[in-house]
Write a protein that holds these residues in place. Structure first.
Motif, PDB file in Angstrom:
ATOM      1  N   ALA A  25       0.807  -1.222   0.000  1.00  0.00           N
ATOM      2  CA  ALA A  25       0.000   0.000   0.000  1.00  0.00           C
ATOM      3  C   ALA A  25       0.837   1.269   0.000  1.00  0.00           C
ATOM      4  O   ALA A  25       0.314   2.348   0.225  1.00  0.00           O
ATOM      5  CB  ALA A  25      -0.933   0.011   1.209  1.00  0.00           C
ATOM      6  N   SER A  26       2.126   1.174  -0.247  1.00  0.00           N
ATOM      7  CA  SER A  26       2.984   2.354  -0.142  1.00  0.00           C
ATOM      8  C   SER A  26       3.993   2.366  -1.279  1.00  0.00           C
ATOM      9  O   SER A  26       4.137   1.390  -2.015  1.00  0.00           O
ATOM     10  CB  SER A  26       3.705   2.367   1.207  1.00  0.00           C
ATOM     11  N   ASP A  43      -8.321   6.922  -1.355  1.00  0.00           N
ATOM     12  CA  ASP A  43      -7.072   6.437  -1.943  1.00  0.00           C
ATOM     13  C   ASP A  43      -7.248   5.116  -2.688  1.00  0.00           C
ATOM     14  O   ASP A  43      -8.165   4.342  -2.419  1.00  0.00           O
ATOM     15  CB  ASP A  43      -6.013   6.274  -0.846  1.00  0.00           C
ATOM     16  N   LYS A  65      -4.542   2.044  -4.754  1.00  0.00           N
ATOM     17  CA  LYS A  65      -3.199   1.584  -5.116  1.00  0.00           C
ATOM     18  C   LYS A  65      -3.337   0.435  -6.111  1.00  0.00           C
ATOM     19  O   LYS A  65      -4.117  -0.495  -5.904  1.00  0.00           O
ATOM     20  CB  LYS A  65      -2.439   1.088  -3.873  1.00  0.00           C
ATOM     21  N   ASN A 102      -1.038  -2.429  -8.299  1.00  0.00           N
ATOM     22  CA  ASN A 102       0.227  -3.132  -8.532  1.00  0.00           C
ATOM     23  C   ASN A 102       0.047  -4.008  -9.771  1.00  0.00           C
ATOM     24  O   ASN A 102      -0.871  -4.825  -9.825  1.00  0.00           O
ATOM     25  CB  ASN A 102       0.585  -4.018  -7.330  1.00  0.00           C
ATOM     26  N   TRP A 158       3.690   0.410 -10.308  1.00  0.00           N
ATOM     27  CA  TRP A 158       2.876   0.787  -9.154  1.00  0.00           C
ATOM     28  C   TRP A 158       2.220   2.121  -9.441  1.00  0.00           C
ATOM     29  O   TRP A 158       2.830   3.025 -10.034  1.00  0.00           O
ATOM     30  CB  TRP A 158       3.728   0.920  -7.886  1.00  0.00           C
ATOM     31  N   TRP A 182      -0.416   5.048  -7.462  1.00  0.00           N
ATOM     32  CA  TRP A 182      -1.210   5.501  -6.311  1.00  0.00           C
ATOM     33  C   TRP A 182      -1.997   6.731  -6.699  1.00  0.00           C
ATOM     34  O   TRP A 182      -1.480   7.628  -7.393  1.00  0.00           O
ATOM     35  CB  TRP A 182      -0.310   5.844  -5.130  1.00  0.00           C
TER      36      TRP A 182
END
Length: 584
Positions: free
Chosen positions: A73-74, A338, A340, A342, A419, A421
């Motif tokens: 998540a980052s 938010d 995310k 991947n 990735w 976000w």
């Protein structure tokens, strides 16, 4: 299999007691546990998930793509270098934590192949910006002088308790204000503006305006006082933005080693179901299966404050006024939330068009895949925010893109990861999340393929984390990565709610940390560090007798909670009878 070595335990191995029980192994909980253990307190961290690290966890992308590893998540550790945690705990020196500053940390990419690098040195950014607008380049340096002053004034008070700030922190902040007194009026005007107003006051060209929205979607862009979001530029220039080798999970891995080195433990796959309250004090936790862990000095929770105060704390412990404040802690009132993504790829993607443009300008030689890149124009970002508030899926999903395999070995040889976000997806999509999730992901990949060549053709698997997925994976109410909406009224003494700031709660033995506490979310560790210092100071005062106990009693009385907590329950034991029985 986890990318980082994770200590696993069974119920039989759970400790029966500890000085401090920390609930949640996100990086703030782990930072706090490391400081507490280093201070000589017997400390145990209890984590619900099979692996520790929370939203900083780095794990293999299973079952979608074995052999590919993701920060779940980052992406970047945007704030960690503002702290002294690494030095204090010896994370790099003793426990293997390695980080590298990414410079430029960001690029704004245009459809014609041009780009603007946001360098750590503002002068280098200004030099590139002059290609697009000479006035904007000069104004950028003016803005940096204002923001640098704000960082020097504000950072010391971020690194201490907001309700009981240390004298040292106050003096540093006062010294910063004195040093930058010529900029104080400008600082006040900038912070009072909305984010959009501040950006448009300083800049004309899209290449600098757009990334200052896309990268920082905290408050509504037109909300007064949202201009403070641009303080990130000061962090970028003064400290730099780093990536951890091995992923963000290397941070909690180093912290786990530090905790173990000082006699503490991290227990995974063990959800806490209830806080145990006896004689008006939180005295431990009850985990799945019914086993209790007694906390001799206190329980510190690193999950969202609403999880702690509304789900884990038994009903009836808080008086009506405080319970009402808890009930109204905002977690999805901004209209935006938010997301995310991947994506595992079967080969390597390219950014040929943008690399060739930089080569022609004499500023090439940089792997553009490495930075966190934006590629949506300013007006598209504003439009996306407005659509989210209406519950619509924006036509474009502005966000930050990176290819982490340009930095470290996150995938098999010759293969990439992508990735993405975004903080600009709707909090409450009109047509529900099943439809919204797919539409958002399809639009992200559709737009990204114009900048990241091959992303559509090379896809092996994807894992998308929209709001309900973040809630399910990380046990976070409303999937909020901030735990509390980052609006200006939820900072300082109102974070997470009136009566609960400063890490100590009105309930004896219960403490809060995590992204929902002072000062900010993001990967910094400051909330954990501040919470640990607060607890250690209180415990020392209590051990000296008199003053510590008197202060605690006075605070409980001020909150109207002492008498009701001391009253015995109907079973006559003084222990709360009801179990929360809910997943956090």
């Amino acid at each position: 299999m986890s990318f980082i070595d994770q200590p696993m335990t069974t119920d039989d191995e759970l400790p029966r007691s500890a000085d401090v029980v920390v609930v949640g192994s996100g990086h703030n909980g782990m930072v706090a546990a490391a400081y507490l253990a280093r201070a000589g307190l017997d400390t145990v961290v209890v984590e619900a998930s099979p692996t520790y690290g929370g939203m900083t966890a780095t794990n293999e992308m299973l079952p979608e793509a074995p052999g590919y590893t993701i920060n779940e998540a980052s992406i970047q550790a945007s704030l960690f270098r503002t702290t002294n945690i690494d030095e204090d705990l010896g994370l790099g020196r003793r426990y293997g934590l390695k980080q590298t500053v990414i410079d430029p940390a960001h690029f704004q990419l245009a459809a014609d192949g041009s780009s603007l690098g946001l360098w750590r040195d503002p002068r280098r950014t200004a030099d590139e910006l002059r290609h697009f607008n000479r006035r904007d380049a000069d104004r950028l340096l003016e803005l940096y002088r204002v923001i640098d002053a704000a960082v020097e004034i504000g950072l010391p008070v971020m690194q201490t308790s907001v309700t009981r700030p240390s004298i040292k922190a106050i003096m540093k902040s006062v010294a910063g204000a004195a040093k930058n007194r010529k900029e104080l009026v400008n600082v006040g005007r900038w912070m009072a503006n909305s984010q959009a107003e501040a950006i448009e006051e300083y800049f004309e060209h899209d290449m600098i305006k757009a990334p200052l929205l896309t990268s920082l979607p905290f408050m509504p862009f037109d909300a007064d006082l949202s201009g403070w979001s641009l303080i990130y530029l000061g962090v970028l220039s003064k400290y730099g933005v780093s990536m951890f080798h091995g992923g963000t999970g290397s941070f909690p891995k180093a912290l786990a080693a530090c905790i173990a080195d000082h006699g503490g433990r991290v227990v995974t796959d063990t959800p806490v179901e209830e806080l145990v309250v006896e004689q008006g004090r939180v005295t431990g936790v009850c985990v799945r299966g019914g086993q209790e862990i007694t906390a001799r000095r206190g329980v510190l929770t690193a999950c969202s404050p609403r999880t702690t105060l509304d789900r884990l704390l038994p009903k009836g412990v808080l008086p009506r006024r405080l319970q009402n404040a808890v009930n109204h802690i905002p977690t999805k009132k901004r209209g935006i939330t938010d997301y995310k993504l991947n994506v595992a790829l079967s080969g390597q993607i390219r950014m040929t068009k943008h690399e060739k443009w930089r080569d022609r300008q004499g500023i090439g030689g940089i792997d553009l895949r490495l930075a966190c890149n934006c590629f949506h124009p300013y007006e598209e970002v504003l439009a996306a925010a407005r659509a989210c508030v209406r519950g619509e899926i924006p036509e474009h999903i502005p966000g930050l893109a990176t290819v982490p395999t340009a930095f470290d070995r996150f995938a098999p040889e010759g293969k990439d990861l992508f990735w993405y976000w975004s903080g600009l997806t709707p909090s409450i999509p009109r047509d529900g999340w099943d439809k919204a999730r797919k539409e958002i992901t399809d639009k992200v990949i559709r737009d990204a393929q114009h900048y990241y060549e091959g992303i559509e053709n090379l896809e092996v698997a994807r894992r998308e984390l929209a709001q309900p997925d973040l809630e399910d994976r990380f046990w976070a109410i409303d999937g909020s990565v901030y735990h509390v909406d980052p609006t200006i009224t939820r900072f300082g003494p109102r974070k997470p709610a009136p009566g609960f700031a400063g890490y100590r709660t009105p309930v004896p033995g219960l403490f809060l940390t995590g992204s929902g506490t002072h000062p900010v979310a993001g990967i910094s560790g400051m909330p954990g560090q501040n919470a640990a210092h607060t607890m250690i100071k209180l415990f020392k005062a209590e051990d000296r007798g008199g003053r510590g106990h008197a202060l605690t009693a006075r605070r409980e009385q001020e909150n109207g909670i002492a008498d009701r907590l001391e009253a015995p329950t109907s079973n006559g034991t003084g222990r709360s009878g009801a179990r929360a029985g809910q997943r956090t």
